[in-house]
Design a protein around this motif. Structure first.
Motif, PDB file in Angstrom:
ATOM      1  N   GLN A 298      59.594  39.562  37.106  1.00  0.00           N
ATOM      2  CA  GLN A 298      61.016  39.579  37.481  1.00  0.00           C
ATOM      3  C   GLN A 298      61.433  40.928  38.075  1.00  0.00           C
ATOM      4  OE1 GLN A 298      62.551  38.237  33.633  1.00  0.00           O
ATOM      5  NE2 GLN A 298      62.951  36.244  34.550  1.00  0.00           N
ATOM      6  N   ILE A 299      60.652  41.392  39.038  1.00  0.00           N
ATOM      7  CA  ILE A 299      60.973  42.627  39.761  1.00  0.00           C
ATOM      8  C   ILE A 299      61.299  42.241  41.201  1.00  0.00           C
ATOM      9  CG2 ILE A 299      60.106  44.879  40.534  1.00  0.00           C
ATOM     10  CD1 ILE A 299      58.196  44.845  38.143  1.00  0.00           C
ATOM     11  N   GLU A 300      62.540  42.367  41.576  1.00  0.00           N
ATOM     12  CA  GLU A 300      62.949  41.973  42.934  1.00  0.00           C
ATOM     13  C   GLU A 300      62.594  43.025  43.973  1.00  0.00           C
ATOM     14  OE1 GLU A 300      67.052  40.813  43.089  1.00  0.00           O
ATOM     15  OE2 GLU A 300      66.849  39.546  41.305  1.00  0.00           O
ATOM     16  N   ASN A 301      62.657  44.303  43.591  1.00  0.00           N
ATOM     17  CA  ASN A 301      62.423  45.402  44.530  1.00  0.00           C
ATOM     18  C   ASN A 301      60.929  45.748  44.561  1.00  0.00           C
ATOM     19  OD1 ASN A 301      62.291  47.770  45.959  1.00  0.00           O
ATOM     20  ND2 ASN A 301      63.852  48.850  44.779  1.00  0.00           N
ATOM     21  N   THR A 302      60.251  45.423  45.670  1.00  0.00           N
ATOM     22  CA  THR A 302      58.793  45.668  45.718  1.00  0.00           C
ATOM     23  C   THR A 302      58.450  47.157  45.703  1.00  0.00           C
ATOM     24  OG1 THR A 302      58.796  45.520  48.138  1.00  0.00           O
ATOM     25  CG2 THR A 302      58.257  43.512  46.912  1.00  0.00           C
ATOM     26  N   HIS A 303      59.420  48.039  45.968  1.00  0.00           N
ATOM     27  CA  HIS A 303      59.153  49.483  45.858  1.00  0.00           C
ATOM     28  C   HIS A 303      58.781  49.866  44.420  1.00  0.00           C
ATOM     29  CE1 HIS A 303      60.198  50.036  49.907  1.00  0.00           C
ATOM     30  NE2 HIS A 303      61.484  50.323  49.793  1.00  0.00           N
ATOM     31  N   LEU A 304      59.124  49.002  43.458  1.00  0.00           N
ATOM     32  CA  LEU A 304      58.837  49.297  42.046  1.00  0.00           C
ATOM     33  C   LEU A 304      57.479  48.750  41.605  1.00  0.00           C
ATOM     34  CD1 LEU A 304      62.371  48.606  40.502  1.00  0.00           C
ATOM     35  CD2 LEU A 304      61.445  50.759  41.367  1.00  0.00           C
ATOM     36  N   ILE A 305      56.733  48.154  42.556  1.00  0.00           N
ATOM     37  CA  ILE A 305      55.386  47.637  42.271  1.00  0.00           C
ATOM     38  C   ILE A 305      54.401  48.478  43.083  1.00  0.00           C
ATOM     39  CG2 ILE A 305      53.865  45.624  42.391  1.00  0.00           C
ATOM     40  CD1 ILE A 305      56.441  43.882  42.416  1.00  0.00           C
ATOM     41  N   LYS A 306      53.506  49.181  42.395  1.00  0.00           N
ATOM     42  CA  LYS A 306      52.605  50.133  43.056  1.00  0.00           C
ATOM     43  C   LYS A 306      51.157  49.709  42.820  1.00  0.00           C
ATOM     44  CE  LYS A 306      56.044  52.911  44.194  1.00  0.00           C
ATOM     45  NZ  LYS A 306      56.430  53.139  45.588  1.00  0.00           N
ATOM     46  N   PRO A 307      50.563  48.992  43.787  1.00  0.00           N
ATOM     47  CA  PRO A 307      49.224  48.438  43.549  1.00  0.00           C
ATOM     48  C   PRO A 307      48.101  49.400  43.937  1.00  0.00           C
ATOM     49  CG  PRO A 307      50.063  47.656  45.640  1.00  0.00           C
ATOM     50  CD  PRO A 307      51.128  48.558  45.068  1.00  0.00           C
ATOM     51  N   GLY A 308      46.962  49.195  43.287  1.00  0.00           N
ATOM     52  CA  GLY A 308      45.770  49.966  43.627  1.00  0.00           C
ATOM     53  C   GLY A 308      45.613  51.180  42.725  1.00  0.00           C
ATOM     54  N   VAL A 309      44.381  51.673  42.657  1.00  0.00           N
ATOM     55  CA  VAL A 309      44.067  52.790  41.756  1.00  0.00           C
ATOM     56  C   VAL A 309      44.882  54.030  42.128  1.00  0.00           C
ATOM     57  CG1 VAL A 309      42.234  54.300  40.916  1.00  0.00           C
ATOM     58  CG2 VAL A 309      41.743  51.893  41.340  1.00  0.00           C
ATOM     59  N   GLY A 310      44.944  54.356  43.420  1.00  0.00           N
ATOM     60  CA  GLY A 310      45.652  55.560  43.849  1.00  0.00           C
ATOM     61  C   GLY A 310      47.128  55.506  43.524  1.00  0.00           C
ATOM     62  N   GLU A 311      47.766  54.374  43.838  1.00  0.00           N
ATOM     63  CA  GLU A 311      49.212  54.261  43.616  1.00  0.00           C
ATOM     64  C   GLU A 311      49.550  54.172  42.125  1.00  0.00           C
ATOM     65  OE1 GLU A 311      51.493  54.618  46.157  1.00  0.00           O
ATOM     66  OE2 GLU A 311      49.594  55.149  47.098  1.00  0.00           O
ATOM     67  N   THR A 312      48.705  53.503  41.354  1.00  0.00           N
ATOM     68  CA  THR A 312      48.938  53.422  39.904  1.00  0.00           C
ATOM     69  C   THR A 312      48.868  54.814  39.287  1.00  0.00           C
ATOM     70  OG1 THR A 312      47.973  51.203  39.870  1.00  0.00           O
ATOM     71  CG2 THR A 312      48.163  52.324  37.760  1.00  0.00           C
ATOM     72  N   THR A 313      47.918  55.601  39.752  1.00  0.00           N
ATOM     73  CA  THR A 313      47.795  56.976  39.259  1.00  0.00           C
ATOM     74  C   THR A 313      49.066  57.752  39.563  1.00  0.00           C
ATOM     75  OG1 THR A 313      45.420  56.883  39.700  1.00  0.00           O
ATOM     76  CG2 THR A 313      46.366  59.064  39.347  1.00  0.00           C
ATOM     77  N   ARG A 314      49.587  57.614  40.787  1.00  0.00           N
ATOM     78  CA  ARG A 314      50.808  58.321  41.172  1.00  0.00           C
ATOM     79  C   ARG A 314      51.998  57.927  40.300  1.00  0.00           C
ATOM     80  NH1 ARG A 314      51.322  58.093  47.717  1.00  0.00           N
ATOM     81  NH2 ARG A 314      49.954  59.827  48.236  1.00  0.00           N
ATOM     82  N   VAL A 315      52.099  56.635  39.983  1.00  0.00           N
ATOM     83  CA  VAL A 315      53.190  56.168  39.124  1.00  0.00           C
ATOM     84  C   VAL A 315      53.141  56.887  37.782  1.00  0.00           C
ATOM     85  CG1 VAL A 315      53.984  54.177  37.756  1.00  0.00           C
ATOM     86  CG2 VAL A 315      53.481  53.899  40.169  1.00  0.00           C
ATOM     87  N   LEU A 316      51.931  56.993  37.215  1.00  0.00           N
ATOM     88  CA  LEU A 316      51.778  57.634  35.909  1.00  0.00           C
ATOM     89  C   LEU A 316      52.027  59.128  35.971  1.00  0.00           C
ATOM     90  CD1 LEU A 316      48.721  55.533  34.795  1.00  0.00           C
ATOM     91  CD2 LEU A 316      50.811  55.767  33.439  1.00  0.00           C
ATOM     92  N   LEU A 317      51.758  59.734  37.124  1.00  0.00           N
ATOM     93  CA  LEU A 317      51.929  61.180  37.253  1.00  0.00           C
ATOM     94  C   LEU A 317      53.368  61.580  37.531  1.00  0.00           C
ATOM     95  CD1 LEU A 317      48.790  62.248  39.348  1.00  0.00           C
ATOM     96  CD2 LEU A 317      49.186  62.656  36.929  1.00  0.00           C
ATOM     97  N   ARG A 318      54.136  60.723  38.256  1.00  0.00           N
ATOM     98  CA  ARG A 318      55.443  61.243  38.673  1.00  0.00           C
ATOM     99  C   ARG A 318      56.594  60.253  38.688  1.00  0.00           C
ATOM    100  NH1 ARG A 318      52.514  62.399  44.066  1.00  0.00           N
ATOM    101  NH2 ARG A 318      52.981  60.588  45.336  1.00  0.00           N
ATOM    102  N   ARG A 319      56.411  59.062  38.160  1.00  0.00           N
ATOM    103  CA  ARG A 319      57.544  58.141  38.035  1.00  0.00           C
ATOM    104  C   ARG A 319      57.710  57.767  36.550  1.00  0.00           C
ATOM    105  NH1 ARG A 319      58.910  55.678  43.050  1.00  0.00           N
ATOM    106  NH2 ARG A 319      60.787  54.939  41.973  1.00  0.00           N
TER     107      ARG A 319
END
Length: 369
Positions: A298-319
């Motif tokens: 139930q996430i309408e804004n795709t900017h809040l979905i970060k796929p792949g190893v690189g993007e997942t790492t970034r989410v954990l580091l700075r979001r």
């Protein structure tokens, strides 16, 4: 300071020229919580910077371990991409990394071409920002410095393909405005989202430079586009974190991968030729995964979905991550992500219905559960 090239970053000058305005003296970092609120309330992420994550000793141990384990794989992907660039464009080419994830990759491609062909291609790092476009002043600078050269754009990996789309739009806009046609082809090491034609692999694997922030990218921050500090004639901005020199592994990283070039086999040429002649087209299949995940969680804004190893790492580091989805059985390959998730108290869920190894979900602010 308009269009003035300032020496920036901790790489040797012969490796890369950063076409960025130096904003090192300006305090613009915001806490993760403050930044998340601002972004989800409509502020643009490029107007401020996150506070740089300071890795723990155990996390740095994982970085060194992942570098040791994947150096041959990264070296091969670099070589396969570099060979495609040479075969398609020849040596009248400017290598243009998209700051900052593209910068270490551009340095490696430049070094591979120099080592293999004895040709020293010019290499710049410039800014491109989602929904804001590319730094046109930087494009003009490169074209003026290297008349008759083509520009080859380079990044680290693809997630949803937002930057691929931004580049395509930016190149069209540039041609309309100035009558100059550039290629919007983006060369990346890993293309798990099937967003581009020039790639080293489509496997969603860990590129170790995704594990860290500025300390693996020449001590340069994310790029900034805020009209408080950037005028119309300026390059986009960034900060140079000289105070982190003791923690900098940027040169160790590229030196380690470069050493692995010497053990590459003849299959590099074959792989490059195969991708050039019969590579699977960019069909953006990763977006189907994103849509399915958006519906399920139930996430309408795709900017809040970060796929792949690189993007997942970034989410954990700075979001502010909400949940981390991982493919069943991929724990061994994702040790750094599991460590970061544990460190930040983020639940990890096994989830098979995606084309990526993992995916980071950012909690929509209005959600409380």
């Amino acid at each position: 300071m308009a269009n003035v090239y300032t020496k920036m970053g901790s790489y040797p000058e012969q490796d890369v020229t950063f076409l960025l305005k130096d904003l090192s003296s300006i305090e613009m970092e915001k806490s993760t919580e403050e930044r998340e609120r601002s972004i989800q309330s409509g502020a643009h992420y490029s107007e401020m910077l996150p506070i740089e994550y300071k890795p723990t000793a155990s996390y740095m141990t994982l970085f060194y371990q992942s570098l040791e384990e994947s150096k041959e794989k990264v070296a091969e992907a670099v070589a396969v991409v570099a060979e495609q660039i040479v075969k398609k464009r020849g040596f009248q080419t400017v290598l243009c990394s998209l700051a900052r994830a593209g910068t270490p990759i551009g340095v490696l491609i430049k070094r591979y071409i120099r080592k293999t062909y004895g040709v020293d291609l010019p290499h710049y790092s410039i800014s491109i920002i989602r929904d804001r476009g590319i730094d046109e002043n930087a494009l003009h600078y490169m074209l003026k410095e290297h008349p008759g050269f083509e520009i080859a754009f380079i990044d680290g990996w693809t997630g949803k393909g937002a930057i691929s789309k931004e580049l395509q739009k930016a190149v069209l806009d540039f041609e309309k405005k100035y009558g100059v046609r550039l290629s919007s082809e983006l060369a990346v090491l890993a293309d798990p989202g099937y967003c581009t034609h020039v790639y080293g692999t489509r496997e969603d694997f860990l590129i170790p430079s995704a594990c860290l922030n500025s300390t693996v990218s020449g001590l340069v921050s994310r790029t900034v586009l805020n009209n408080r500090w950037i005028n119309a004639d300026d390059f986009h901005g960034a900060k140079y974190y000289k105070e982190l020199l003791d923690e900098d592994v940027s040169n160790l990283y590229v030196d380690t991968i470069e050493e692995a070039f010497s053990s590459l086999g003849p299959n590099v040429q074959e792989k490059a030729e195969t991708i050039l002649s019969q590579g699977t087209p960019a069909d953006w299949r990763g977006m189907a995964s994103i849509e399915a995940i958006g519906q399920e969680f139930q996430i309408e804004n795709t900017h809040l979905i970060k796929p792949g190893v690189g993007e997942t790492t970034r989410v954990l580091l700075r979001r502010i991550p909400w949940k981390i989805l991982i493919q069943p059985g991929s724990q061994e390959k994702l040790k750094h992500i599991l460590l970061l998730a544990e460190d930040r108290g983020v639940p990890v869920i096994e989830y098979a219905n995606m084309s990526y190894t993992c995916c980071g979900l950012i909690r929509p602010l209005e959600q409380t559960s």
